[in-house]
Design an enzyme around this catalytic site. Structure first.
Site: not given
Ligand code: BV8
Length: 267
Positions: A193, A122, A70, A191, A104-105, A217-218, A73
């Site tokens: 999944s 989260h 962590y 962005g 969610q980030n 999204n890509v 990160r």
């Protein structure tokens, strides 16, 4: 649903008429800031995958390893900045009070971009929680001065204040996110999944409740065929244009007339 080549006028109109909009973001919204995603080709944090270390079991087995991961990160995130996607979302939120941002980030980049009340499903990598008293505290030291960090009050081990796999989401955050999904007229899904539950179910909850659901999204995702449109492109390219067009359409502030709002809800 075929991916939309671009942002159509009809789509802008429908998004502009939404009386209530919810935006759900995932790691892809931070990708252009230089933050690795979880499941993409760079979906590795160092040599670990989130599913390996973002668990209570991994922390119990080796709190130092998990904290080092962590801290790595946090240092990476501290060195990057919000990108045009975060900034466009913050611009839309400040132009209209009917937008709810759910993320969610855990990187805190939405707040650094100016979003005032992101619903953090989260948790947040900049907060820690005492494993004994469950109190939370901001953890500004970067890098951490001691690993693993201890609670300044009781000396117990601190843990990152994030939701690990197998752990329930914070009640208040999930309730606010579920309410925002149930009550919105439009949802932008940016962005993600759409793999991690229960967050991944929110777009389908919105769809089930009659909302227009548009993904940015890509690539396509497991929900692409179940929602209204996928704008295929980088969030940092698509969102600034989409927000410009929405605000142009609503004259700069997204507060639709009652007639427009009625038109939206009668859909
Ligand atoms: C729970 C915090 C129950 C930690 C995270 C089997 C089937 C279904 C579900 C499960 C299952 N086995 C287990 C489960 C449940 C599990 C789950 O869903 N697992 C998945 C992997 C199958 N869920 C849980 O465990 C949740 N808890 O269920 O508890 C419970 C209930 C009561 C009591 C006890 C228990 C908790 C889940 C939360 C886990 N924590 N993060 C940390 O970060 O260290 S999840 C982690 O994944 C991040 O938060 C991340 O945000 C999230 C989702 O990933 P994405 O954001 O979507 O990122 P990803 O890399 O996957 O995708 C990026 C996308 O962006 C891609 O689509 C890519 O194409 C796109 N992209 C890339 N660049 C761009 C872009 N798009 C636009 N522009 C770009 N430039």
């Amino acid at each position: 649903m075929e991916p939309a080549a671009g942002i159509t006028e009809r789509l802008v109109e429908r998004l502009s008429c939404a009386a209530r909009m919810t935006i759900l973001t995932g790691a892809g919204v931070s990708h252009e800031s230089g933050v690795p995603t979880f499941r993409g080709e760079d979906g590795l944090w160092g040599k670990y995958r989130a599913e390996e270390l973002a668990t209570w079991r991994a922390f119990e087995a080796d709190p130092e390893l998990v904290w080092r991961w962590y801290d790595y990160r946090r240092q990476l995130i501290a060195d990057v900045n919000p990108n045009p996607a975060h900034l466009a979302i913050a611009r839309l939120e400040s132009a209209c009070d009917s937008v709810v941002l759910v993320t969610q980030n855990v990187d805190g980049l939405h707040a650094r971009a100016g979003s005032t009340a992101p619903v953090e499903l989260h948790g947040n990598i900049w907060r820690a929680r005492c494993t004994r008293e469950q109190t939370t505290l901001h953890l500004p030291d970067n890098p951490l001065s001691e690993i693993p960090p201890l609670c300044p009050k009781c000396g117990s081990l601190l843990r990152p204040d994030v939701v690990w796999f197998g752990e329930p989401l914070p009640n208040d955050a999930y309730e606010r996110a579920d309410e925002a999904a149930c009550s919105c007229d439009a949802m932008l899904v940016v962005g993600t999944s759409a793999m991690v539950r229960p967050a991944a179910s929110l777009p389908l909850v919105a769809k089930h409740n009659g909302a227009l659901v548009v993904e940015v999204n890509v690539g396509l995702t497991p929900i692409s065929a179940l929602i209204d449109a996928t704008l295929v492109g980088k969030a940092g390219d698509v969102l600034p244009e989409l927000v410009d067009r929405i605000l142009e359409h609503t004259g700069g502030s997204k507060s639709p007339s009652s007639a427009e709002a009625a038109e939206t809800t009668s859909r």
